[in-house]
Structures are given as structure tokens and as C-alpha cells.
Write a protein that holds these residues in place. Structure first.
Motif, PDB file in Angstrom:
ATOM      1  N   ARG A   1       0.987  -1.292   0.125  1.00 34.99           N
ATOM      2  CA  ARG A   1      -0.275   0.006  -0.002  1.00 34.99           C
ATOM      3  C   ARG A   1       0.473   0.944  -0.210  1.00 34.99           C
ATOM      4  N   GLY A   2       2.210   1.273   0.921  1.00 34.62           N
ATOM      5  CA  GLY A   2       3.016   2.295   0.945  1.00 34.62           C
ATOM      6  C   GLY A   2       3.548   2.574  -0.801  1.00 34.62           C
ATOM      7  N   ALA A   3       4.203   1.821  -1.030  1.00 36.69           N
ATOM      8  CA  ALA A   3       4.230   1.973  -2.478  1.00 36.69           C
ATOM      9  C   ALA A   3       3.129   2.292  -3.093  1.00 36.69           C
ATOM     10  N   LEU A   4       1.800   2.015  -3.313  1.00 36.26           N
ATOM     11  CA  LEU A   4       1.399   1.943  -4.154  1.00 36.26           C
ATOM     12  C   LEU A   4       1.134   3.808  -4.097  1.00 36.26           C
ATOM     13  N   LEU A   5       0.497   4.099  -3.115  1.00 35.68           N
ATOM     14  CA  LEU A   5       0.609   5.618  -2.364  1.00 35.68           C
ATOM     15  C   LEU A   5       1.848   6.100  -3.221  1.00 35.68           C
ATOM     16  N   SER A   6       2.835   5.792  -2.963  1.00 36.32           N
ATOM     17  CA  SER A   6       3.823   6.851  -2.817  1.00 36.32           C
ATOM     18  C   SER A   6       4.336   7.345  -4.389  1.00 36.32           C
ATOM     19  N   ARG A   7       3.511   6.560  -5.507  1.00 32.66           N
ATOM     20  CA  ARG A   7       3.855   6.368  -6.644  1.00 32.66           C
ATOM     21  C   ARG A   7       3.702   7.567  -7.434  1.00 32.66           C
TER      22      ARG A   7
ATOM     23  N   GLY B   1       1.119   9.610 -10.056  1.00 33.50           N
ATOM     24  CA  GLY B   1      -0.196   9.868 -10.390  1.00 33.50           C
ATOM     25  C   GLY B   1      -0.822  10.189  -9.658  1.00 33.50           C
ATOM     26  N   THR B   2      -2.139  10.194 -10.602  1.00 30.52           N
ATOM     27  CA  THR B   2      -3.032  11.159  -9.841  1.00 30.52           C
ATOM     28  C   THR B   2      -3.661  10.520  -8.753  1.00 30.52           C
ATOM     29  N   ALA B   3      -4.159  11.455  -7.628  1.00 27.11           N
ATOM     30  CA  ALA B   3      -5.764  10.683  -6.488  1.00 27.11           C
ATOM     31  C   ALA B   3      -6.265   9.714  -7.066  1.00 27.11           C
ATOM     32  N   ARG B   4      -6.792   9.522  -7.746  1.00 23.04           N
ATOM     33  CA  ARG B   4      -7.489   9.274  -7.502  1.00 23.04           C
ATOM     34  C   ARG B   4      -6.860   7.836  -8.883  1.00 23.04           C
ATOM     35  N   GLU B   5      -5.559   7.629  -9.530  1.00 23.15           N
ATOM     36  CA  GLU B   5      -5.150   6.551  -9.700  1.00 23.15           C
ATOM     37  C   GLU B   5      -4.870   5.430  -8.751  1.00 23.15           C
ATOM     38  N   ARG B   6      -3.905   6.447  -8.107  1.00 22.11           N
ATOM     39  CA  ARG B   6      -3.903   6.035  -6.623  1.00 22.11           C
ATOM     40  C   ARG B   6      -4.614   5.503  -5.688  1.00 22.11           C
ATOM     41  N   LEU B   7      -5.979   6.163  -5.784  1.00 23.67           N
ATOM     42  CA  LEU B   7      -6.974   5.367  -4.301  1.00 23.67           C
ATOM     43  C   LEU B   7      -7.315   4.279  -5.426  1.00 23.67           C
ATOM     44  N   ASP B   8      -8.048   4.300  -6.714  1.00 20.87           N
ATOM     45  CA  ASP B   8      -8.225   3.005  -6.773  1.00 20.87           C
ATOM     46  C   ASP B   8      -7.273   1.835  -6.794  1.00 20.87           C
ATOM     47  N   GLY B   9      -6.008   2.130  -6.780  1.00 15.32           N
ATOM     48  CA  GLY B   9      -4.973   0.938  -6.187  1.00 15.32           C
ATOM     49  C   GLY B   9      -5.673   0.526  -5.330  1.00 15.32           C
TER      50      GLY B   9
ATOM     51  N   VAL C   1      -8.098   0.922  -3.615  1.00 14.50           N
ATOM     52  CA  VAL C   1      -9.247   0.180  -3.348  1.00 14.50           C
ATOM     53  C   VAL C   1      -9.132  -1.501  -3.739  1.00 14.50           C
ATOM     54  N   ASP C   2      -8.167  -1.409  -4.782  1.00 13.88           N
ATOM     55  CA  ASP C   2      -8.228  -2.769  -5.130  1.00 13.88           C
ATOM     56  C   ASP C   2      -6.725  -3.613  -4.180  1.00 13.88           C
ATOM     57  N   VAL C   3      -6.040  -2.723  -3.070  1.00 13.66           N
ATOM     58  CA  VAL C   3      -5.385  -3.718  -2.841  1.00 13.66           C
ATOM     59  C   VAL C   3      -6.491  -4.246  -1.445  1.00 13.66           C
ATOM     60  N   TYR C   4      -6.999  -3.093  -1.058  1.00 11.16           N
ATOM     61  CA  TYR C   4      -7.845  -3.884   0.258  1.00 11.16           C
ATOM     62  C   TYR C   4      -9.126  -5.088  -0.330  1.00 11.16           C
ATOM     63  N   VAL C   5      -9.972  -4.520  -1.024  1.00  8.83           N
ATOM     64  CA  VAL C   5     -10.593  -6.266  -1.547  1.00  8.83           C
ATOM     65  C   VAL C   5     -10.213  -7.336  -1.600  1.00  8.83           C
ATOM     66  N   PRO C   6     -10.599  -8.436  -0.677  1.00  4.69           N
ATOM     67  CA  PRO C   6     -10.191  -9.323  -1.344  1.00  4.69           C
ATOM     68  C   PRO C   6     -10.527 -10.022  -3.106  1.00  4.69           C
ATOM     69  N   ASP C   7      -9.636 -10.833  -2.860  1.00  4.66           N
ATOM     70  CA  ASP C   7      -9.479 -11.363  -4.143  1.00  4.66           C
ATOM     71  C   ASP C   7     -10.138 -12.655  -4.982  1.00  4.66           C
ATOM     72  N   GLY C   8     -11.028 -13.114  -3.322  1.00  8.24           N
ATOM     73  CA  GLY C   8     -12.498 -13.885  -3.801  1.00  8.24           C
ATOM     74  C   GLY C   8     -12.531 -14.983  -2.613  1.00  8.24           C
TER      75      GLY C   8
ATOM     76  N   VAL D   1     -17.936  -5.865  -6.644  1.00  8.42           N
ATOM     77  CA  VAL D   1     -17.849  -4.701  -5.483  1.00  8.42           C
ATOM     78  C   VAL D   1     -17.466  -3.672  -5.861  1.00  8.42           C
ATOM     79  N   LEU D   2     -16.375  -4.189  -6.504  1.00  8.39           N
ATOM     80  CA  LEU D   2     -15.046  -2.970  -7.402  1.00  8.39           C
ATOM     81  C   LEU D   2     -16.060  -1.901  -7.865  1.00  8.39           C
ATOM     82  N   ALA D   3     -16.737  -2.614  -8.829  1.00  9.05           N
ATOM     83  CA  ALA D   3     -17.524  -1.403  -9.894  1.00  9.05           C
ATOM     84  C   ALA D   3     -18.983  -0.650  -9.061  1.00  9.05           C
ATOM     85  N   HIS D   4     -19.447  -1.500  -7.778  1.00  4.29           N
ATOM     86  CA  HIS D   4     -20.185  -0.606  -6.516  1.00  4.29           C
ATOM     87  C   HIS D   4     -19.386   0.649  -5.981  1.00  4.29           C
ATOM     88  N   VAL D   5     -18.231   0.044  -5.862  1.00  2.76           N
ATOM     89  CA  VAL D   5     -17.012   1.229  -4.956  1.00  2.76           C
ATOM     90  C   VAL D   5     -16.380   2.734  -6.130  1.00  2.76           C
TER      91      VAL D   5
END
Length: 181
Positions: A54-60, A62-70, A72-79, A165-169
């Protein structure tokens, strides 16, 4: 984590885990005292790995929106039966009877996710990428939404797979956070 992924928490016994790692259950209990402590330390280890990701993702860049999507992607379980989320669910369930130290350690994990999201939201607001929301309040609401949906994914409730779930978020972010045209 491998045992949790393979057998779920119902299949995790101190004796079975001991056999897998070449130790007696007594030896495991010497180091961890209880199964609850073993689960919490495993969660802390797993969260350490996710925190670094998460730290690497947030420090890269890009836009805040792109990092927010990242985020969310890390947060939500794979299945269903995602080992990390299966572990979280068990720790949350057992926290009803946890001591103050265990609760503080859980709060520290939760707090790291929250602080990172608040900082990301504040950055997006300051850049004009997001509406002028209260970052702390919005983060609280968004994490509740993510937690609720993530539990549904982790336990395999029909109609709430990862993609749904990702679509809802994404829709929530669009409707509640992005500037209106």
C-alpha cells in the motif's frame, strides 16, 4: 497463511500447524501462548506485507484518483476464502473477548489503513481532483463500505464477487467524491 488458504481456519489446529512447520504444538504455544495470539501475529505479519504494498502504491506518481483505485484494489479480497480476509474475520470475531493489548494492536492495523486513506483524500481535495469533503469523515464512510463489501466477497455471498464490488465502489467514488461536471 498457507494453512489458512488450504484448509480455512476450521482446519488450523496447533497440532496440525506444528506438524507442518516441524514443531510440536507445545513449542508453538510456548512462542504464541494461545491460538488467538498466533492468529493476531499472523495478521500483523500479513498486514506488514500489505502495508508495504500500500505504501509503495500511494507514493508512486499519478493522480490521487489512480492511487485511490489502487488502494481499493489492495483492500478488496481476491475472492471467497481469501486467506488475508479469512484471518481478519476470525480476529474480528475473537476480538469480542480480546484483552486491551490485542485490541490496541488491531486498532493500530486499522489506523494505518485509515491514515493512508485520509492523507490520499486530503491530497486529492487540495489538488481539486476530489470534492471538498472532510477527508477523515469520508475515509470512515468509505472504509465501512469497503469492509462490508469485502466481507461479502470473502464469505462468497452470491452477487458480490470482486468485480461487482469494485464496480459498486467506483460508482460510490464517482457519485460522492469526484467533482460534478
Amino acid at each position: 497463511m498457507d494453512t489458512i488458504a488450504e484448509r480455512g481456519l476450521d482446519g488450523l489446529t496447533m497440532a496440525g500447524l506444528g506438524r507442518e512447520v516441524g514443531m510440536s504444538s507445545g513449542h508453538l504455544l510456548y512462542y504464541f501462548r494461545t491460538k488467538d495470539e498466533l492468529l493476531l501475529q499472523t495478521l500483523e505479519w500479513s498486514e506488514g506485507r500489505l502495508g508495504a504494498e500500500r505504501g509503495a502504491l500511494l507514493s508512486r506518481a499519478g493522480t490521487a484518483r489512480e492511487r485511490l483505485d489502487g488502494y481499493v484494489d489492495v483492500y478488496v479480497p481476491d475472492g471467497p476464502r481469501d486467506p488475508h480476509w479469512t484471518l481478519w474475520l476470525e480476529v474480528w470475531n475473537r476480538s469480542q473477548n480480546a484483552d486491551d493489548d490485542a485490541r490496541a494492536r488491531q486498532a493500530a492495523i486499522e489506523g494505518a489503513w485509515h491514515r493512508d486513506l485520509v492523507a490520499l483524500l486530503a491530497e486529492g481535495v487540495s489538488r481539486g481532483e476530489f470534492r471538498a469533503v472532510d477527508p477523515d469523515r469520508f475515509a470512515t464512510r468509505m472504509r465501512a463500505l469497503l469492509d462490508g463489501f469485502s466481507v461479502h466477497v470473502a464469505v462468497g455471498i452470491p452477487g458480490t464477487g470482486r468485480e461487482q464490488v469494485l464496480a459498486h465502489v467506483r460508482e460510490f467514488i464517482r457519485d460522492e467524491l469526484l467533482p460534478r461536471p
